[in-house]
Design a protein around this motif. Structure first.
Motif, PDB file in Angstrom:
ATOM      1  N   LEU A  65      65.333  60.967  43.749  1.00  0.00           N
ATOM      2  CA  LEU A  65      64.960  61.056  45.166  1.00  0.00           C
ATOM      3  C   LEU A  65      63.779  60.129  45.456  1.00  0.00           C
ATOM      4  CD1 LEU A  65      65.568  62.404  47.883  1.00  0.00           C
ATOM      5  CD2 LEU A  65      63.887  64.146  47.295  1.00  0.00           C
ATOM      6  N   CYS A  66      62.771  60.159  44.579  1.00  0.00           N
ATOM      7  CA  CYS A  66      61.608  59.279  44.801  1.00  0.00           C
ATOM      8  C   CYS A  66      62.011  57.811  44.685  1.00  0.00           C
ATOM      9  CB  CYS A  66      60.497  59.584  43.799  1.00  0.00           C
ATOM     10  SG  CYS A  66      59.675  61.143  44.115  1.00  0.00           S
ATOM     11  N   ASN A  67      63.028  57.565  43.870  1.00  0.00           N
ATOM     12  CA  ASN A  67      63.494  56.196  43.687  1.00  0.00           C
ATOM     13  C   ASN A  67      64.199  55.693  44.950  1.00  0.00           C
ATOM     14  OD1 ASN A  67      64.159  53.832  42.452  1.00  0.00           O
ATOM     15  ND2 ASN A  67      65.643  54.706  41.035  1.00  0.00           N
ATOM     16  N   ILE A  68      65.148  56.489  45.430  1.00  0.00           N
ATOM     17  CA  ILE A  68      65.950  56.005  46.562  1.00  0.00           C
ATOM     18  C   ILE A  68      65.144  56.002  47.877  1.00  0.00           C
ATOM     19  CG2 ILE A  68      67.055  58.205  47.253  1.00  0.00           C
ATOM     20  CD1 ILE A  68      69.711  56.481  47.318  1.00  0.00           C
ATOM     21  N   ASP A  69      64.187  56.929  47.986  1.00  0.00           N
ATOM     22  CA  ASP A  69      63.376  57.003  49.220  1.00  0.00           C
ATOM     23  C   ASP A  69      61.944  56.527  48.976  1.00  0.00           C
ATOM     24  OD1 ASP A  69      65.452  57.757  50.813  1.00  0.00           O
ATOM     25  OD2 ASP A  69      65.014  59.898  50.765  1.00  0.00           O
ATOM     26  N   LYS A  70      61.797  55.557  48.062  1.00  0.00           N
ATOM     27  CA  LYS A  70      60.434  55.121  47.689  1.00  0.00           C
ATOM     28  C   LYS A  70      59.652  54.543  48.864  1.00  0.00           C
ATOM     29  CE  LYS A  70      62.201  50.888  45.490  1.00  0.00           C
ATOM     30  NZ  LYS A  70      63.622  51.297  45.360  1.00  0.00           N
ATOM     31  N   ASN A  71      60.359  53.994  49.849  1.00  0.00           N
ATOM     32  CA  ASN A  71      59.634  53.412  50.989  1.00  0.00           C
ATOM     33  C   ASN A  71      58.957  54.469  51.856  1.00  0.00           C
ATOM     34  OD1 ASN A  71      60.436  50.969  50.127  1.00  0.00           O
ATOM     35  ND2 ASN A  71      62.166  50.770  51.551  1.00  0.00           N
ATOM     36  N   TRP A  72      59.346  55.736  51.640  1.00  0.00           N
ATOM     37  CA  TRP A  72      58.726  56.833  52.403  1.00  0.00           C
ATOM     38  C   TRP A  72      57.389  57.251  51.777  1.00  0.00           C
ATOM     39  CZ3 TRP A  72      60.956  59.536  56.691  1.00  0.00           C
ATOM     40  CH2 TRP A  72      62.204  59.031  57.093  1.00  0.00           C
ATOM     41  N   PHE A 129      54.010  62.216  49.742  1.00  0.00           N
ATOM     42  CA  PHE A 129      55.436  62.531  49.902  1.00  0.00           C
ATOM     43  C   PHE A 129      55.606  63.929  49.326  1.00  0.00           C
ATOM     44  CE2 PHE A 129      60.008  61.798  48.565  1.00  0.00           C
ATOM     45  CZ  PHE A 129      60.498  61.647  49.851  1.00  0.00           C
ATOM     46  N   TYR A 130      55.831  64.886  50.218  1.00  0.00           N
ATOM     47  CA  TYR A 130      55.947  66.290  49.793  1.00  0.00           C
ATOM     48  C   TYR A 130      57.385  66.541  49.349  1.00  0.00           C
ATOM     49  CZ  TYR A 130      55.602  71.402  50.108  1.00  0.00           C
ATOM     50  OH  TYR A 130      55.604  72.753  49.833  1.00  0.00           O
ATOM     51  N   LEU A 131      57.539  67.041  48.134  1.00  0.00           N
ATOM     52  CA  LEU A 131      58.876  67.305  47.585  1.00  0.00           C
ATOM     53  C   LEU A 131      59.140  68.793  47.618  1.00  0.00           C
ATOM     54  CD1 LEU A 131      58.213  64.812  44.766  1.00  0.00           C
ATOM     55  CD2 LEU A 131      60.290  64.672  46.165  1.00  0.00           C
ATOM     56  N   ARG A 132      60.299  69.157  48.098  1.00  0.00           N
ATOM     57  CA  ARG A 132      60.630  70.577  48.239  1.00  0.00           C
ATOM     58  C   ARG A 132      61.909  70.880  47.438  1.00  0.00           C
ATOM     59  NH1 ARG A 132      59.572  74.893  51.716  1.00  0.00           N
ATOM     60  NH2 ARG A 132      57.427  74.424  51.194  1.00  0.00           N
ATOM     61  N   PRO A 133      61.779  71.288  46.176  1.00  0.00           N
ATOM     62  CA  PRO A 133      62.949  71.772  45.437  1.00  0.00           C
ATOM     63  C   PRO A 133      63.285  73.189  45.903  1.00  0.00           C
ATOM     64  CG  PRO A 133      61.145  71.091  43.967  1.00  0.00           C
ATOM     65  CD  PRO A 133      60.590  71.238  45.334  1.00  0.00           C
ATOM     66  N   LEU A 134      64.549  73.505  46.029  1.00  0.00           N
ATOM     67  CA  LEU A 134      64.932  74.873  46.384  1.00  0.00           C
ATOM     68  C   LEU A 134      66.217  75.273  45.667  1.00  0.00           C
ATOM     69  CD1 LEU A 134      66.510  75.099  49.919  1.00  0.00           C
ATOM     70  CD2 LEU A 134      65.769  72.939  48.990  1.00  0.00           C
ATOM     71  N   TYR A 161      52.635  62.389  36.610  1.00  0.00           N
ATOM     72  CA  TYR A 161      53.938  62.016  36.047  1.00  0.00           C
ATOM     73  C   TYR A 161      54.381  60.756  36.787  1.00  0.00           C
ATOM     74  CZ  TYR A 161      58.977  62.130  35.221  1.00  0.00           C
ATOM     75  OH  TYR A 161      60.262  61.794  34.885  1.00  0.00           O
ATOM     76  N   THR A 162      54.562  59.677  36.061  1.00  0.00           N
ATOM     77  CA  THR A 162      54.936  58.416  36.710  1.00  0.00           C
ATOM     78  C   THR A 162      56.443  58.369  36.928  1.00  0.00           C
ATOM     79  OG1 THR A 162      53.123  57.371  35.519  1.00  0.00           O
ATOM     80  CG2 THR A 162      54.702  55.898  36.568  1.00  0.00           C
ATOM     81  N   VAL A 163      56.840  58.185  38.178  1.00  0.00           N
ATOM     82  CA  VAL A 163      58.277  58.113  38.510  1.00  0.00           C
ATOM     83  C   VAL A 163      58.845  56.827  37.940  1.00  0.00           C
ATOM     84  CG1 VAL A 163      59.867  57.760  40.460  1.00  0.00           C
ATOM     85  CG2 VAL A 163      58.135  59.552  40.561  1.00  0.00           C
ATOM     86  N   LYS A 164      60.024  56.979  37.374  1.00  0.00           N
ATOM     87  CA  LYS A 164      60.684  55.803  36.818  1.00  0.00           C
ATOM     88  C   LYS A 164      61.506  55.148  37.925  1.00  0.00           C
ATOM     89  CE  LYS A 164      60.807  58.359  32.590  1.00  0.00           C
ATOM     90  NZ  LYS A 164      59.997  59.442  33.183  1.00  0.00           N
ATOM     91  N   ILE A 165      61.082  53.974  38.325  1.00  0.00           N
ATOM     92  CA  ILE A 165      61.817  53.259  39.352  1.00  0.00           C
ATOM     93  C   ILE A 165      62.866  52.405  38.640  1.00  0.00           C
ATOM     94  CG2 ILE A 165      61.656  51.443  41.117  1.00  0.00           C
ATOM     95  CD1 ILE A 165      60.420  53.985  42.097  1.00  0.00           C
ATOM     96  N   ASN A 166      64.121  52.649  38.967  1.00  0.00           N
ATOM     97  CA  ASN A 166      65.202  52.012  38.238  1.00  0.00           C
ATOM     98  C   ASN A 166      66.398  51.753  39.129  1.00  0.00           C
ATOM     99  OD1 ASN A 166      65.220  51.278  35.463  1.00  0.00           O
ATOM    100  ND2 ASN A 166      64.513  53.328  35.003  1.00  0.00           N
ATOM    101  N   GLU A 167      67.384  51.138  38.569  1.00  0.00           N
ATOM    102  CA  GLU A 167      68.626  50.959  39.300  1.00  0.00           C
ATOM    103  C   GLU A 167      69.288  52.324  39.511  1.00  0.00           C
ATOM    104  OE1 GLU A 167      69.640  48.181  40.782  1.00  0.00           O
ATOM    105  OE2 GLU A 167      67.650  47.596  40.113  1.00  0.00           O
ATOM    106  N   PRO A 168      70.021  52.510  40.615  1.00  0.00           N
ATOM    107  CA  PRO A 168      70.605  53.802  40.929  1.00  0.00           C
ATOM    108  C   PRO A 168      71.487  54.386  39.826  1.00  0.00           C
ATOM    109  CG  PRO A 168      70.853  52.313  42.770  1.00  0.00           C
ATOM    110  CD  PRO A 168      70.242  51.515  41.657  1.00  0.00           C
TER     111      PRO A 168
END
Ligand code: COI
Length: 358
Positions: A117-124, A133-138, A347-354
């Motif tokens: 999610l952080c990868n695909i919406d990184k521009n947010w 960027f507030y993440l809401r797992p449910l 925790y560093t997000v891994k930015i990668n190909e989809p």
């Protein structure tokens, strides 16, 4: 398990004013979803943030098996995305799941969702001061049946939103002595939707009376403080930092824990114990009440300026260079990699190909 990615046709990001973010309204373009079919996790996917089709017999809607978490991602000074203490949210989510008799979530699935999610919406995820960027797992129950039982099927989802401050000023608090949030043996320690539903009437009444939030007290005597509607609470008297113990009725806040660890490292004497409202009023009378503040993922760290107990208020001096502002700055510096992360919280997000699996 292969993750299917369906991208939205048109991003909504251009509608967002990153200089003026509210809390919880600017939801990003995508959502991560996985389903538990009674045996295994299936249909892992990233899809556009659009309505789901669900039946009204869904057991979460009737019997309340619904839990959630809240955590934040930040752009650090190196332009990397850091999530603050996600492993602790993961562990707390599974404690909530256990208490609510729900399917627990595999660690790999939780982190796969966060990363993608952080990868695909990184521009947010902006680097503007005060934004995150507030993440809401449910997790919610999806059995379709009216018998009262633990559901076999579940949906786990994570969505995110670009957020600014939850509170923009110091708080005026009503100490709640009629309604109860949690009792020993209840669900107070779980982050379950019903706890929040049960708090709304008291919060509404307090708001109509001009207060920003309520401070819950114990369910038996309404004498010992517990937590605020959206956060934990700390009392500072000289070098003693006191916060209610978490023994079943108080949410084990991750910001609460971070504050405890930071304050100890600054040689404050931290006490997790029962604290009565009378003791706080007595400290105020003796001019020994240095600070009162709230901590939470959404709230971050915010000072409290007034406590009202059965119609009587004490007012807490709002000074500069308070412990709460120092702690807030220290936490901000860690989250943005401006200072060494000595507790290993980022925790560093891994930015990668989809197509990459995390
Ligand atoms: C959080 O701080 O993340 C919460 O879940 C509290 C909620 C009331 C916004």
């Amino acid at each position: 398990m292969v993750l299917k990615i369906t991208k939205c046709e048109k991003s909504r990001i251009n509608d967002v004013d990153f200089n003026n973010l509210s809390f919880g309204k600017e939801i990003s373009d995508h959502v991560f979803i996985a389903e538990f079919d009674g045996n295994s996790w299936i249909n892992e996917r990233i899809q556009p943030y659009t309505p789901l089709q669900l039946n009204i017999s869904l057991s979460a809607l009737h019997y309340g098996q619904s839990i959630f978490e809240g955590l934040k991602a930040f752009r650090d000074i190196n332009n990397q995305i850091q999530i603050f203490r996600p492993i602790d949210n993961f562990k707390r989510m599974n404690l909530s799941a256990k208490r609510m008799c729900m399917q627990e979530i595999p660690e790999e699935l939780f982190f796969k969702g966060l990363n993608h999610l952080c990868n695909i919406d990184k521009n947010w995820i902006s680097n503007k001061q005060g934004n995150s960027f507030y993440l809401r797992p449910l997790l919610f129950a999806t059995d379709e049946s009216l018998g009262v039982h633990a559901s076999k099927k579940y949906i786990f989802a994570i969505f995110g939103c670009a957020v600014g401050a939850y509170y923009s000023k110091s708080l005026k608090i009503k100490v709640e002595t009629n309604f109860t949030r949690a009792c020993i043996g209840g669900t107070g320690e779980a982050k379950t939707a019903g706890n929040y539903a049960a708090s709304l009437l008291a919060a509404k009444i307090a708001s109509e009376q001009g207060f920003d939030q309520i401070l819950w007290t114990d369910s038996i005597e309404h004498k010992y403080i517990e937590e605020l509607g959206s956060s934990n609470i700390f009392i500072l008297s000289d070098k003693n930092l006191i916060t209610p113990q978490t023994s079943g009725t108080v949410l084990k806040g991750i910001t609460r824990d971070s504050v405890i660890k930071l304050a100890k490292s600054m040689n404050y004497n931290v006490e997790e114990r029962k604290i009565s409202i009378d003791e706080i009023f007595e400290l105020s009378t003796q001019q020994k009440l240095t600070e009162v503040f709230a901590t939470g993922t959404a709230a971050t760290i915010v000072s409290i300026k007034e406590l009202n107990y059965n119609g009587n208020s004490i007012f807490i001096n709002q000074k500069n260079d308070t412990l709460s502002s120092i702690l807030k700055n220290k936490l901000d510096e860690i989250k943005h990699s401006k200072t060494a992360d000595i507790f290993g919280w980022n925790y560093t997000v891994k930015i990668n190909e989809p197509s990459t699996s995390f």
